[in-house]
Every structure is written in C-alpha cells, then in structure tokens.
Motif scaffolding. Structure first.
Motif, PDB file in Angstrom:
ATOM      1  N   ASN A 162      66.902  85.085 -35.121  1.00 41.09           N
ATOM      2  CA  ASN A 162      66.069  83.984 -34.638  1.00 41.09           C
ATOM      3  C   ASN A 162      64.825  84.594 -33.992  1.00 41.09           C
ATOM      4  O   ASN A 162      64.927  85.356 -33.032  1.00 41.09           O
ATOM      5  N   CYS A 180      67.903  75.806 -32.939  1.00 40.94           N
ATOM      6  CA  CYS A 180      68.541  77.122 -32.822  1.00 40.94           C
ATOM      7  C   CYS A 180      70.059  76.996 -32.881  1.00 40.94           C
ATOM      8  O   CYS A 180      70.752  77.803 -33.521  1.00 40.94           O
ATOM      9  N   THR A 216      71.277  76.511 -36.370  1.00 35.10           N
ATOM     10  CA  THR A 216      71.330  77.779 -37.096  1.00 35.10           C
ATOM     11  C   THR A 216      72.575  78.566 -36.715  1.00 35.10           C
ATOM     12  O   THR A 216      73.226  79.185 -37.567  1.00 35.10           O
ATOM     13  N   ASP A 218      66.268  82.172 -38.808  1.00 31.12           N
ATOM     14  CA  ASP A 218      65.612  81.003 -38.222  1.00 31.12           C
ATOM     15  C   ASP A 218      64.185  81.422 -37.873  1.00 31.12           C
ATOM     16  O   ASP A 218      63.945  82.072 -36.857  1.00 31.12           O
TER      17      ASP A 218
END
Length: 270
Positions: free
Chosen positions: A66, A198, A201, A95
């Motif tokens: 991420n 987030c 994900t 992400d």
C-alpha cells in the motif's frame, strides 16, 4: 459452482486456514488494516524494514503493498518483498493510493507493476485510470473520475498485466481479463471513514492468502466490506455517526459467516 457458493467457500477457507498476511502499508491506516484482517479470521504482520521483509514474506500466505505514505525506505522494502513473494508464488496485492497526485507515487506504482507483477491491483477509478495512462485529475487520495467504461478498462488492464483488477466505487468492478463482476454491496457512509479502501485491500489479501482463485478472492474481499458497511449503517440510531459506524463495521466483519456472505452478496457477472 455459483458465485454465491464460491464466496461461501472462500470465507470458510479463510477461517479454516487463518493465513498470514504480510503488509507494507501506510501509517494512517495500519492499525485498522491489522484489525480488519484479524476480524475476518486471518493473521496480520506489519513488517517493513529492508533487513527482514524478504524473510518475513517467505512465511506469509499473501503480501499487501500500500503506497499511501511513501518514502524511500519503504519503496526499497516493497520492491524487495514483492520480488521475493512472486518468486515463491505468494500472491501480491497492490493498493496504488493517490497515484497520479505526485510523480513519486506514479513512478513507484509503475515500478512495482513492472518489477513485481502484482496478482491483484485494487484502486478507485482515478487511480486505475492513471495506471491505464488515461487523462484524469486527482484530488489527493480521493477519486474524481467518472466510472464510465470501468468494465472495459478493468478487463483490458487485467488482460494486459495478467492480474486481477478491482475498481472500487459506488459499484465495484472486478475483472481477470476474461470475466467481469459488478458488486453493488456498500453504503455511501463508507467514504466518510478513513481507511475503508485500505481495509478492503487487506481483506482481499486475507482471501487471496487462503484461496488460489484470486478473482473470487477479490470479489469476496469487496463484498465483505460492502456488506459489513450496509449492516453497520443499518444499525445506527439518528444520534449515532461515523464513530459508532466504524466500530460496528469491525463487529460485522468479525461476525460475518460464510452463509451470510453468500446470502447478502449483490454480485452480477458479465
């Protein structure tokens, strides 16, 4: 097997296997990501130092990258962990938070896609359009792009990059380059809580860690977040708001049963 049956089996696998999901994620949402993984029945680890990421990812079942709070140190760690994961056949979920907002974010996402070749890429419409090379204006980490042609964009990118593409928004679009799923679970209040993207994900990572059907795993992660959001919002009284909603979002993920996921899913396939 129907998509409902596949979703039920996918969540059953997460709860049975409790996969270890290695995260290199942003510090704004890291605690929420860890807790949402625990709530769904998986196990999180948040190691990002270059001295241990390759060793850590070697014992994991999935890797989540991420780019929400990028810096030079974590970029190096992401690339090292990602390459190690791919060499071991461990799914990598990217992400690309805020890609397009700065040159650093865009170049980093492009480098990860080129060198790591993620298994799943999940982003909002603006982020995915930037990755597709389309002209779009970004607003920080929020999407401002129209969802027009989302199915075609997702299908083409998935085919070109040999991965699963997930575009989240009012309707979530998921494609592996052949099939395209539309997911209509969710509620607008989800966008009022920091980190729900987030966390989505991280849920995808949890499902990918327990299921080799990464298309179904991605759909399951997004349906889980959307359905939990619906249930959490429905439980609110007029005096309650986003704080209570956030707490109940976790509760609903924690209490989500395989049969409830299947029954509550709003998924169509093109």
């Amino acid at each position: 097997m129907s998509i409902e049956e596949k979703l039920e089996a996918a969540l059953s696998a997460v709860k049975a296997k409790s996969p270890l999901v290695h995260h290199l994620t942003n510090y704004v949402t890291v605690n929420d990501c860890a807790n949402i993984v625990l709530a769904i029945g998986a196990s999180p680890v948040m190691a990002d130092d270059i001295a241990e990421v390759e060793e850590m990812v070697s014992i994991a079942s999935a890797l989540v990258l991420n780019i929400g709070t990028l810096n030079a140190r974590t970029i190096e760690s992401m690339l090292a962990a990602g390459k190690r994961a791919k060499s071991l056949g461990i799914p990598v979920i990217l992400d690309p938070v805020g890609v397009g907002a700065t040159i650093l974010r865009t170049k980093t996402a492009e480098q990860i896609i080129k060198e790591v070749q993620p298994t799943v890429i999940r982003g909002n419409m603006s982020e995915i359009k930037v990755l597709a090379g389309l002209d779009v204006t970004t607003k920080g980490v929020d999407s401002t792009a129209s969802a027009e042609n989302a199915e075609e964009i997702a299908k083409k990118l998935a085919s070109d990059w040999n991965c699963v593409i997930a575009i989240t928004g009012k309707t979530d679009i998921v494609s592996d380059g052949r099939q395209v799923y539309r997911i209509d679970n969710g509620h607008p209040i989800l966008s009022d809580v920091t980190g729900t993207g987030c966390m989505s994900t991280s849920l995808i990572g949890s499902y990918c860690g327990a299921n080799q059907d990464y298309l179904t795993a991605t759909v399951a992660g997004l349906v889980s977040m959307g359905l939990a959001g619906e249930l959490a919002q429905k439980s609110l009284t007029p005096q309650e708001g986003v704080g209570t909603f956030r707490m109940r979002l976790f509760d609903n993920i924690y209490n989500l049963a395989p049969e409830s996921l299947a029954k509550g899913s709003k998924v169509s396939c093109e």
